[in-house]
Design an enzyme around this catalytic site. Structure first.
Site, PDB file in Angstrom:
ATOM      1  CG  HIS A 311     -11.751  -7.133  -0.414  1.00  0.00           C
ATOM      2  ND1 HIS A 311     -11.012  -7.327   0.714  1.00  0.00           N
ATOM      3  CD2 HIS A 311     -13.044  -7.393  -0.050  1.00  0.00           C
ATOM      4  CE1 HIS A 311     -11.807  -7.670   1.719  1.00  0.00           C
ATOM      5  NE2 HIS A 311     -13.047  -7.724   1.275  1.00  0.00           N
ATOM      6  CG  HIS A 350      -4.148  -2.803   6.168  1.00  0.00           C
ATOM      7  ND1 HIS A 350      -5.247  -2.296   6.811  1.00  0.00           N
ATOM      8  CD2 HIS A 350      -4.483  -4.037   5.736  1.00  0.00           C
ATOM      9  CE1 HIS A 350      -6.215  -3.198   6.769  1.00  0.00           C
ATOM     10  NE2 HIS A 350      -5.780  -4.268   6.123  1.00  0.00           N
ATOM     11  CG  ASP A 406      -3.116 -10.019   0.790  1.00  0.00           C
ATOM     12  OD1 ASP A 406      -3.589 -11.131   1.059  1.00  0.00           O
ATOM     13  OD2 ASP A 406      -3.805  -9.035   0.488  1.00  0.00           O
TER      14      ASP A 406
HETATM   15  N1  ACO Z   1       4.444   0.532  -1.378  1.00  0.00           N
HETATM   16  C1  ACO Z   1       4.986   1.764  -1.433  1.00  0.00           C
HETATM   17  N2  ACO Z   1       4.331   2.869  -1.026  1.00  0.00           N
HETATM   18  C2  ACO Z   1       3.099   2.720  -0.529  1.00  0.00           C
HETATM   19  C3  ACO Z   1       2.487   1.451  -0.421  1.00  0.00           C
HETATM   20  C4  ACO Z   1       3.221   0.337  -0.869  1.00  0.00           C
HETATM   21  N3  ACO Z   1       2.687  -0.891  -0.833  1.00  0.00           N
HETATM   22  N4  ACO Z   1       1.263   1.594   0.106  1.00  0.00           N
HETATM   23  C5  ACO Z   1       1.099   2.906   0.334  1.00  0.00           C
HETATM   24  N5  ACO Z   1       2.204   3.581  -0.066  1.00  0.00           N
HETATM   25  C6  ACO Z   1       2.439   5.026   0.023  1.00  0.00           C
HETATM   26  C7  ACO Z   1       1.666   5.742  -1.056  1.00  0.00           C
HETATM   27  O1  ACO Z   1       2.409   5.855  -2.242  1.00  0.00           O
HETATM   28  C8  ACO Z   1       1.413   7.065  -0.385  1.00  0.00           C
HETATM   29  O2  ACO Z   1       2.592   7.814  -0.440  1.00  0.00           O
HETATM   30  P1  ACO Z   1       2.534   9.431  -0.633  1.00  0.00           P
HETATM   31  O3  ACO Z   1       1.840   9.930   0.596  1.00  0.00           O
HETATM   32  O4  ACO Z   1       3.968   9.835  -0.739  1.00  0.00           O
HETATM   33  O5  ACO Z   1       1.737   9.656  -1.882  1.00  0.00           O
HETATM   34  C9  ACO Z   1       1.188   6.688   1.075  1.00  0.00           C
HETATM   35  O6  ACO Z   1       1.905   5.477   1.259  1.00  0.00           O
HETATM   36  C10 ACO Z   1      -0.266   6.476   1.419  1.00  0.00           C
HETATM   37  O7  ACO Z   1      -0.806   5.572   0.459  1.00  0.00           O
HETATM   38  P2  ACO Z   1      -2.366   5.284   0.254  1.00  0.00           P
HETATM   39  O8  ACO Z   1      -2.552   4.459  -0.960  1.00  0.00           O
HETATM   40  O9  ACO Z   1      -3.121   6.563   0.331  1.00  0.00           O
HETATM   41  O10 ACO Z   1      -2.659   4.457   1.565  1.00  0.00           O
HETATM   42  P3  ACO Z   1      -3.963   3.666   1.861  1.00  0.00           P
HETATM   43  O11 ACO Z   1      -3.964   3.483   3.296  1.00  0.00           O
HETATM   44  O12 ACO Z   1      -5.145   4.292   1.263  1.00  0.00           O
HETATM   45  O13 ACO Z   1      -3.706   2.316   1.026  1.00  0.00           O
HETATM   46  C11 ACO Z   1      -3.420   0.111   0.374  1.00  0.00           C
HETATM   47  C12 ACO Z   1      -3.733   1.061   1.534  1.00  0.00           C
HETATM   48  C13 ACO Z   1      -4.469   0.278  -0.743  1.00  0.00           C
HETATM   49  C14 ACO Z   1      -3.490  -1.308   0.914  1.00  0.00           C
HETATM   50  C15 ACO Z   1      -2.007   0.424  -0.167  1.00  0.00           C
HETATM   51  O14 ACO Z   1      -1.086   0.363   0.884  1.00  0.00           O
HETATM   52  C16 ACO Z   1      -1.604  -0.514  -1.299  1.00  0.00           C
HETATM   53  O15 ACO Z   1      -2.014  -0.307  -2.436  1.00  0.00           O
HETATM   54  N6  ACO Z   1      -0.795  -1.559  -0.996  1.00  0.00           N
HETATM   55  C17 ACO Z   1      -0.339  -2.522  -1.993  1.00  0.00           C
HETATM   56  C18 ACO Z   1      -1.442  -3.539  -2.321  1.00  0.00           C
HETATM   57  C19 ACO Z   1      -1.734  -4.493  -1.172  1.00  0.00           C
HETATM   58  O16 ACO Z   1      -0.819  -5.066  -0.578  1.00  0.00           O
HETATM   59  N7  ACO Z   1      -3.020  -4.708  -0.887  1.00  0.00           N
HETATM   60  C20 ACO Z   1      -3.463  -5.655   0.177  1.00  0.00           C
HETATM   61  C21 ACO Z   1      -4.032  -4.926   1.343  1.00  0.00           C
HETATM   62  S1  ACO Z   1      -4.457  -6.052   2.653  1.00  0.00           S
HETATM   63  C22 ACO Z   1      -5.973  -6.667   2.233  1.00  0.00           C
HETATM   64  O17 ACO Z   1      -6.719  -6.108   1.497  1.00  0.00           O
HETATM   65  C23 ACO Z   1      -6.375  -8.008   2.807  1.00  0.00           C
END
Ligand code: ACO
Length: 478
Positions: A311, A350, A406
């Protein structure tokens, strides 16, 4: 800095935000809007995933996130307009009271917020702890509890009727023989406590509770600055009543009065993080409030939920990443390695936004304005820009992955002289407005949160006494 420069800065900021708004909404791939809802008939049918994903728990008029359009709205006002024209204090009023304040309402609200920035009793307690050895979020959690003890009657409802404790100051225990001047001492002692006013209703929407929201919005800011000071081995600094909320936060944290550019950008950061749908910390705060616990415990729960790396805290990772990459020309190689290892890039993607996060659209140009004035940040900013370009061109179309809030917030905070350990508490400073506003709203038609879990375990095991139980090793051998 002269007046002319200040005006140029605020104009540059406003123009940059309005330009970002135009880019955001001229994007042809923007998704559909929410249909206008006048009345909702409960119970609703909706598809629910694990972790309550997709579940609708309540109605709200506070905030709206359109993830496919990249739109964030507080009480009907678009986030781009609020950042361009409003202030954090005004946004707090808007979130809590549902409308923009009149001049008179705003003056009285600001006066209260300013006075509630002073929390000397609470700070005195905080200074007595080895805060420099703690995580900053753990210290903030404790600080909110101290505020509760000092600012509410809740654990001391019987205090007003109590006359046995005679003391000349609040640290003393009751004395066997009343000292000379006892009456005065009793008055002083009880005068310092917040006895439960007779007007307080036993609900969380009374005017005293609204006042607690103000106290929390102001107090969490001061407490965060105090924690930052103690954490770096410095003494806390008193707020300055002549400053805005954003300027005070920077002043109490860094010890320096910010420039108008720094103040405005801090203010924008506070506005941007004030509310964001039913995120984990907002939900945690609302769950606690729904038990008719109190606002302070609820905000404490919000702080606790925000502490987790899923988060709050991704901006710290972004800063670590940018420093590790080192320079814009090293970005392609670094990115290629990350892709090969199938690793996620911090600050991108996101759960809700499947286009640019509007908060990132605003913070990107703010980072650029700050980097122009802070040569030390320039390389990091250029590295961030190069990274944004390569990630968006590789994953934007295919996976709908774009920068989130972020990605640039850590760079902004660092440029403002705030240490990495303070990034997540800073999120709480702002989000306390959303937590308290949503609690007040929910409390008007409170229903305790109580989802269910699907039981998938066994149901007919026979109890075995301890001495007859076999260890897993014995079971494997058998
Ligand atoms: N870099 C590269 N690939 C990504 C990223 C990323 N930052 N985020 C998602 N993906 C890819 C995943 O690998 C996945 O690929 P696939 O379908 O080939 O397996 C696809 O995109 C979907 O990913 P999920 O994790 O299922 O997407 P979700 O919507 O559930 O995740 C999350 C959102 C947790 C924020 C994710 O994007 C992430 O971990 N980002 C990096 C951490 C981050 O920046 N967090 C801050 C969020 S903003 C906040 O909380 C205020």
């Amino acid at each position: 800095m002269n007046r002319e420069n200040t005006e140029i800065d605020s104009l540059a900021i406003r123009n940059a935000i309005l330009q970002a708004k135009e880019t955001a909404y001229s994007n042809s791939q923007n998704g559909p809007d929410l249909p206008k809802l006048d009345k909702i008939d409960w119970p609703l049918n909706c598809t629910v995933g694990p972790g309550l994903e997709g579940a609708i728990a309540c109605e709200t008029e506070i905030g709206y996130v359109n993830g496919s359009k990249g739109q964030l709205v507080y009480r009907g006002y678009d986030i781009f307009d609020l950042c361009a024209y409003s202030t954090y204090e005004e946004v707090c009023y808007l979130l809590l009271h549902g409308k923009l304040p009149s001049e008179k309402e705003f003056a009285s609200f600001r006066k209260k917020l300013n006075s509630y920035l002073f929390i000397p009793d609470t700070i005195r307690l905080m200074v007595g702890f080895p805060v420099e050895q703690w995580s900053t979020m753990s210290a903030l959690r404790l600080g909110v509890n101290f505020m509760r003890q000092k600012q509410t009657y809740r654990d001391d409802a019987a205090s007003a009727a109590r006359t046995d404790n005679l003391a000349s100051d609040e640290d003393s225990f009751a004395m066997e023989n009343p000292p000379k001047g006892a009456e005065h001492a009793v008055y002083e002692f009880f005068g310092r406590l917040f006895g439960k006013p007779s007007s307080v209703k036993e609900d969380l929407t009374s005017s005293e509770e609204v006042d607690s929201c103000y106290r929390l919005i102001a107090g969490v800011a001061t407490m965060t600055a105090v924690i930052s000071r103690l954490n770096s081995g410095s003494l806390p600094i008193e707020p300055d009543s002549s400053l805005s909320h954003a300027a005070n936060l920077l002043y109490m944290t860094t010890g320096k009065k910010p420039t108008p550019l720094e103040e405005k950008i801090m203010d924008i950061c506070l506005i941007l993080h004030a509310d964001h749908g039913m995120n984990a910390s907002t939900f945690a705060a609302m769950v606690v409030a729904s038990t008719l616990s109190d606002l302070y415990f609820s905000v404490g729960a919000g702080v606790s939920a925000l502490n987790g790396p899923l988060h709050g805290g991704a901006n710290e990772q972004v800063m670590i990443t940018l420093k590790k990459i080192g320079s814009p020309k090293k970005v392609p190689q670094w990115f290629e390695n990350m892709c090969k290892e199938k690793r996620k890039i911090p600050g991108f993607g996101h759960r809700v936004y499947k286009t640019y996060d509007p908060r990132a659209r605003i913070l990107g140009p703010m980072t650029s304005l700050l980097a122009a004035q802070k040569p030390a940040m320039k390389d990091l900013y250029l590295t961030a820009q190069a990274l944004e370009k390569i990630v968006v061109s590789t994953y934007g179309e295919t996976k709908r992955i774009f920068p989130n809030v972020d990605f640039y917030s850590g760079l902004v905070y660092s440029s403002l002289g705030i240490g990495q350990k303070m990034f997540t508490p800073l999120f709480a400073v702002s989000r306390v407005a959303g937590w308290t506003a949503r609690i007040l709203e929910y409390m008007k038609h409170n229903r305790i949160f109580r989802p269910r879990a699907l039981y998938t375990g066994p149901r007919d095991l026979v109890y075995t006494p301890m001495e007859q139980r076999q260890t897993s090793k014995q079971l494997t051998a058998a």
